[in-house]
Design a protein around this motif. Structure first.
Motif, PDB file in Angstrom:
ATOM      1  N   MET A 169       0.826  -1.204   0.000  1.00  0.00           N
ATOM      2  CA  MET A 169       0.000   0.000   0.000  1.00  0.00           C
ATOM      3  C   MET A 169       0.861   1.255   0.000  1.00  0.00           C
ATOM      4  O   MET A 169       0.616   2.204  -0.767  1.00  0.00           O
ATOM      5  CB  MET A 169      -0.924  -0.004   1.221  1.00  0.00           C
ATOM      6  N   GLU A 170       1.864   1.272   0.855  1.00  0.00           N
ATOM      7  CA  GLU A 170       2.731   2.442   0.962  1.00  0.00           C
ATOM      8  C   GLU A 170       3.452   2.721  -0.348  1.00  0.00           C
ATOM      9  O   GLU A 170       3.494   3.877  -0.818  1.00  0.00           O
ATOM     10  CB  GLU A 170       3.745   2.234   2.090  1.00  0.00           C
ATOM     11  N   MET A 171       4.022   1.695  -0.954  1.00  0.00           N
ATOM     12  CA  MET A 171       4.780   1.903  -2.179  1.00  0.00           C
ATOM     13  C   MET A 171       3.900   2.390  -3.325  1.00  0.00           C
ATOM     14  O   MET A 171       4.299   3.275  -4.091  1.00  0.00           O
ATOM     15  CB  MET A 171       5.510   0.609  -2.562  1.00  0.00           C
ATOM     16  N   PHE A 172       2.692   1.847  -3.445  1.00  0.00           N
ATOM     17  CA  PHE A 172       1.793   2.280  -4.516  1.00  0.00           C
ATOM     18  C   PHE A 172       1.383   3.739  -4.327  1.00  0.00           C
ATOM     19  O   PHE A 172       1.448   4.549  -5.265  1.00  0.00           O
ATOM     20  CB  PHE A 172       0.549   1.396  -4.570  1.00  0.00           C
ATOM     21  N   LEU A 173       0.975   4.097  -3.114  1.00  0.00           N
ATOM     22  CA  LEU A 173       0.501   5.457  -2.856  1.00  0.00           C
ATOM     23  C   LEU A 173       1.633   6.480  -2.913  1.00  0.00           C
ATOM     24  O   LEU A 173       1.443   7.603  -3.389  1.00  0.00           O
ATOM     25  CB  LEU A 173      -0.207   5.513  -1.502  1.00  0.00           C
ATOM     26  N   ILE A 174       2.819   6.107  -2.456  1.00  0.00           N
ATOM     27  CA  ILE A 174       3.970   7.019  -2.530  1.00  0.00           C
ATOM     28  C   ILE A 174       4.359   7.272  -3.972  1.00  0.00           C
ATOM     29  O   ILE A 174       4.514   8.426  -4.405  1.00  0.00           O
ATOM     30  CB  ILE A 174       5.171   6.446  -1.746  1.00  0.00           C
ATOM     31  N   LEU A 175       4.511   6.216  -4.745  1.00  0.00           N
ATOM     32  CA  LEU A 175       4.969   6.368  -6.132  1.00  0.00           C
ATOM     33  C   LEU A 175       3.968   7.145  -6.974  1.00  0.00           C
ATOM     34  O   LEU A 175       4.341   8.090  -7.685  1.00  0.00           O
ATOM     35  CB  LEU A 175       5.211   4.990  -6.747  1.00  0.00           C
ATOM     36  N   THR A 176       2.702   6.752  -6.925  1.00  0.00           N
ATOM     37  CA  THR A 176       1.708   7.433  -7.763  1.00  0.00           C
ATOM     38  C   THR A 176       1.516   8.890  -7.342  1.00  0.00           C
ATOM     39  O   THR A 176       1.328   9.766  -8.200  1.00  0.00           O
ATOM     40  CB  THR A 176       0.357   6.698  -7.702  1.00  0.00           C
ATOM     41  N   SER A 177       1.589   9.163  -6.043  1.00  0.00           N
ATOM     42  CA  SER A 177       1.421  10.542  -5.576  1.00  0.00           C
ATOM     43  C   SER A 177       2.577  11.429  -6.025  1.00  0.00           C
ATOM     44  O   SER A 177       2.377  12.573  -6.442  1.00  0.00           O
ATOM     45  CB  SER A 177       1.293  10.568  -4.052  1.00  0.00           C
ATOM     46  N   ILE A 178       3.790  10.908  -5.939  1.00  0.00           N
ATOM     47  CA  ILE A 178       4.957  11.684  -6.376  1.00  0.00           C
ATOM     48  C   ILE A 178       4.885  11.974  -7.867  1.00  0.00           C
ATOM     49  O   ILE A 178       5.059  13.127  -8.311  1.00  0.00           O
ATOM     50  CB  ILE A 178       6.265  10.936  -6.038  1.00  0.00           C
ATOM     51  N   LEU A 179       4.600  10.955  -8.664  1.00  0.00           N
ATOM     52  CA  LEU A 179       4.582  11.142 -10.124  1.00  0.00           C
ATOM     53  C   LEU A 179       3.358  11.911 -10.592  1.00  0.00           C
ATOM     54  O   LEU A 179       3.348  12.439 -11.700  1.00  0.00           O
ATOM     55  CB  LEU A 179       4.664   9.785 -10.828  1.00  0.00           C
ATOM     56  N   GLN A 180       2.312  11.979  -9.778  1.00  0.00           N
ATOM     57  CA  GLN A 180       1.150  12.803 -10.115  1.00  0.00           C
ATOM     58  C   GLN A 180       1.475  14.289  -9.939  1.00  0.00           C
ATOM     59  O   GLN A 180       0.927  15.139 -10.654  1.00  0.00           O
ATOM     60  CB  GLN A 180      -0.030  12.431  -9.216  1.00  0.00           C
ATOM     61  N   ASN A 181       2.381  14.583  -9.023  1.00  0.00           N
ATOM     62  CA  ASN A 181       2.650  15.980  -8.673  1.00  0.00           C
ATOM     63  C   ASN A 181       3.999  16.518  -9.119  1.00  0.00           C
ATOM     64  O   ASN A 181       4.200  17.733  -9.122  1.00  0.00           O
ATOM     65  CB  ASN A 181       2.547  16.140  -7.149  1.00  0.00           C
ATOM     66  N   PHE A 182       4.921  15.612  -9.486  1.00  0.00           N
ATOM     67  CA  PHE A 182       6.264  16.068  -9.831  1.00  0.00           C
ATOM     68  C   PHE A 182       6.813  15.360 -11.064  1.00  0.00           C
ATOM     69  O   PHE A 182       6.436  14.224 -11.375  1.00  0.00           O
ATOM     70  CB  PHE A 182       7.225  15.816  -8.663  1.00  0.00           C
ATOM     71  N   THR A 183       7.715  16.069 -11.718  1.00  0.00           N
ATOM     72  CA  THR A 183       8.547  15.467 -12.753  1.00  0.00           C
ATOM     73  C   THR A 183       9.910  15.199 -12.137  1.00  0.00           C
ATOM     74  O   THR A 183      10.463  16.058 -11.432  1.00  0.00           O
ATOM     75  CB  THR A 183       8.707  16.417 -13.954  1.00  0.00           C
ATOM     76  N   LEU A 184      10.443  14.026 -12.364  1.00  0.00           N
ATOM     77  CA  LEU A 184      11.743  13.666 -11.802  1.00  0.00           C
ATOM     78  C   LEU A 184      12.844  14.118 -12.749  1.00  0.00           C
ATOM     79  O   LEU A 184      12.880  13.723 -13.914  1.00  0.00           O
ATOM     80  CB  LEU A 184      11.830  12.149 -11.588  1.00  0.00           C
ATOM     81  N   LYS A 185      13.751  14.936 -12.235  1.00  0.00           N
ATOM     82  CA  LYS A 185      14.832  15.458 -13.077  1.00  0.00           C
ATOM     83  C   LYS A 185      16.178  14.992 -12.546  1.00  0.00           C
ATOM     84  O   LYS A 185      16.570  15.333 -11.422  1.00  0.00           O
ATOM     85  CB  LYS A 185      14.793  16.990 -13.100  1.00  0.00           C
ATOM     86  N   PRO A 186      16.916  14.204 -13.324  1.00  0.00           N
ATOM     87  CA  PRO A 186      18.239  13.737 -12.877  1.00  0.00           C
ATOM     88  C   PRO A 186      19.273  14.844 -13.011  1.00  0.00           C
ATOM     89  O   PRO A 186      19.092  15.817 -13.755  1.00  0.00           O
ATOM     90  CB  PRO A 186      18.528  12.580 -13.827  1.00  0.00           C
ATOM     91  N   LEU A 187      20.376  14.703 -12.302  1.00  0.00           N
ATOM     92  CA  LEU A 187      21.455  15.694 -12.373  1.00  0.00           C
ATOM     93  C   LEU A 187      22.446  15.368 -13.477  1.00  0.00           C
ATOM     94  O   LEU A 187      23.298  16.196 -13.807  1.00  0.00           O
ATOM     95  CB  LEU A 187      22.183  15.773 -11.027  1.00  0.00           C
ATOM     96  N   VAL A 188      22.355  14.157 -14.014  1.00  0.00           N
ATOM     97  CA  VAL A 188      23.239  13.730 -15.110  1.00  0.00           C
ATOM     98  C   VAL A 188      22.386  13.092 -16.192  1.00  0.00           C
ATOM     99  O   VAL A 188      21.191  12.849 -16.010  1.00  0.00           O
ATOM    100  CB  VAL A 188      24.309  12.720 -14.625  1.00  0.00           C
ATOM    101  N   ASP A 189      22.987  12.824 -17.312  1.00  0.00           N
ATOM    102  CA  ASP A 189      22.282  12.142 -18.391  1.00  0.00           C
ATOM    103  C   ASP A 189      21.859  10.745 -17.918  1.00  0.00           C
ATOM    104  O   ASP A 189      22.639  10.049 -17.263  1.00  0.00           O
ATOM    105  CB  ASP A 189      23.201  12.015 -19.613  1.00  0.00           C
ATOM    106  N   PRO A 190      20.606  10.334 -18.223  1.00  0.00           N
ATOM    107  CA  PRO A 190      20.140   9.005 -17.790  1.00  0.00           C
ATOM    108  C   PRO A 190      21.083   7.875 -18.151  1.00  0.00           C
ATOM    109  O   PRO A 190      21.207   6.900 -17.399  1.00  0.00           O
ATOM    110  CB  PRO A 190      18.791   8.866 -18.505  1.00  0.00           C
ATOM    111  N   GLU A 191      21.753   7.979 -19.286  1.00  0.00           N
ATOM    112  CA  GLU A 191      22.674   6.917 -19.695  1.00  0.00           C
ATOM    113  C   GLU A 191      23.866   6.793 -18.752  1.00  0.00           C
ATOM    114  O   GLU A 191      24.504   5.740 -18.676  1.00  0.00           O
ATOM    115  CB  GLU A 191      23.159   7.170 -21.120  1.00  0.00           C
ATOM    116  N   ASP A 192      24.164   7.882 -18.036  1.00  0.00           N
ATOM    117  CA  ASP A 192      25.320   7.872 -17.136  1.00  0.00           C
ATOM    118  C   ASP A 192      24.950   7.484 -15.703  1.00  0.00           C
ATOM    119  O   ASP A 192      25.819   7.435 -14.824  1.00  0.00           O
ATOM    120  CB  ASP A 192      25.987   9.256 -17.122  1.00  0.00           C
TER     121      ASP A 192
END
Length: 431
Positions: A384-407
């Motif tokens: 329950m925690e993992m589903f609600l945490i993940l969906t809530s974060i991705l509903q409200n935020f875009t995840l931006k890495p500090l480096v290129d995804p390939e790296d």
């Protein structure tokens, strides 16, 4: 002096080989590599990559074999069929817990993780009863998680899109949920007591007054104050670390695979929308998100080899005789990374849990929470925690890495018998 040293070594070798032969003849243990005196097979097992060593040994000796980690034998179970037979079909016979680890000695064999025998049976039964009576598996727990996730989102917004390490904030959610269930109280994330509580691995615990404190003089009961404190500590420790580390690792994998993140967010918009907060009923209509959560747990293989169990009685298993009290090591990696069930198991692929029509596909090989009598009692809460945490974060935020995804390097940091995510930072950009 040298003569006495040589004689001592020779005598030690003779005693060791006598004990080893006695084990072999009396127990008819499964085959395995010949151990060296005193150290056993420790030189043949790479402690930095135990899984690789066990995989190599399984190819030579089969799915059931014996290794000596020191002078005592340990029976290793490798592969789905033997794990199912031992942990599920014959769970009672393999439900003991060894007491040789440092942690179990610190906990004095109490609590729910390191206890054994009647202590474990009573404590597990009691813990399940109390957790259920406090709402475990019911809507009230979902409400508590949703409330705590709202505080997490608020804290993430305060980062203003700046780089941050998500470790602490992700750990706050499951820790506060357990605190709300047990103590009926949650802590502010900046509370000094709460921070110290988490940093010190929950060494200081408050236990509410209860009728069970009369139990110290009841010789037939295991509900002493000491046992209750350690049990609550187990619930906090296991319930917080596993969920938060899995989520931290999950976010890293999503940074590495932005195409997967995009598909989850598309599913969120289609099923939940932008404004309504996620709920557990949504999970039934979000097969891709469910597949990703399962794949995260399968891929990271958080507990590759759980702490050893032991046989509770003499066991006849696949033609071998395993004496009562023999240590048994279960290799969960051999199931979670089985290439027959999961093609290319070394790759992160949500397709492992999707059928040809895109529906979620269950797998009996998904043993991320172990199985049988010693399976994690908090599995339902963690899901329950993992589903609600993940969906809530991705509903409200875009995840931006500090480096290129390939790296981005997703190689786990080996810490004892756990696979932990490497340290990293990311930016949470409000949608």
């Amino acid at each position: 002096m040298a003569l006495f040293t040589i004689l001592g070594i020779c005598l030690s070798c003779l005693i060791f080989f006598f004990l080893w032969n006695q084990h072999r003849s009396k127990g008819k243990l499964p085959p395995g590599p010949t151990p060296l005196p005193i150290v056993g097979n420790i030189l043949q097992v790479d402690v930095k990559n135990i899984n690789k060593s066990l995989r190599t040994l399984s190819k030579e000796y089969g799915p059931v074999f014996t290794v000596y980690l020191g002078m005592k034998p340990t029976v290793v179970l490798y592969g789905y069929d033997v794990l199912k037979e031992a942990l599920i079909d014959r769970g009672d016979e393999f439900s003991g817990k060894t007491q040789s680890s440092i942690l179990s000695q610190v906990n004095q064999g109490l609590g729910i993780i390191f206890s054994d025998g009647e202590v474990w049976k009573q404590t597990r039964r009691f813990s399940l009863m109390v957790l259920r009576s406090m709402g475990m598996g019911k809507k009230i727990i979902e409400d508590r998680i949703q409330e705590e996730v709202s505080y997490l989102l608020e804290a993430l917004r305060k980062t203003n899109g700046s780089p941050c390490d998500p470790s602490y904030l992700l750990a706050c959610v499951p820790c506060n949920v357990i605190s709300a269930v047990i103590f009926q109280h949650r802590y502010d994330y900046n509370d000094e007591i709460f921070r110290e509580f988490m940093e010190q691995s929950f060494r200081t615990l408050e236990v509410l007054a209860s009728p069970w404190v009369q139990e110290k003089d009841n010789k037939k009961s295991e509900f002493t104050m000491e046992n209750l404190v350690i049990t609550i500590s187990d619930l906090f420790g296991a319930g917080t670390e596993t969920t938060s580390s899995t989520m931290k690792y999950g976010l890293l994998l999503l940074l590495k695979h932005p195409e997967v993140t995009a598909k989850i967010q598309e599913e969120i918009v289609r099923v939940i929308g932008r404004h309504r907060r996620p709920c557990m009923q949504d999970r039934n209509h979000m097969p891709y998100t469910e597949a990703v959560l399962h794949e995260i747990q399968r891929y990271i293989d958080f507990v590759p080899i759980p702490l050893p169990r032991k046989t509770t009685q003499d066991v006849k298993f696949r033609g071998y005789h395993i004496p009562k009290g023999t240590s048994v090591m279960t290799c969960l990696t051999s199931v979670l990374h089985d290439d027959k069930e999961f093609p290319h198991p070394e790759k992160f692929d949500p397709g492992h849990f999707l059928d040809e029509k895109g529906n979620f596909k269950k797998s009996d090989y998904f043993l991320a929470f172990s199985a049988g009598k010693r399976a994690c009692i908090g599995e339902g809460l963690a899901r329950m925690e993992m589903f609600l945490i993940l969906t809530s974060i991705l509903q409200n935020f875009t995840l931006k890495p500090l480096v290129d995804p390939e790296d981005i390097d997703t190689t786990p940091v080996q810490n004892g018998l756990l696979s932990l995510p490497p340290s990293y930072e990311l930016c949470f950009i409000p949608v």
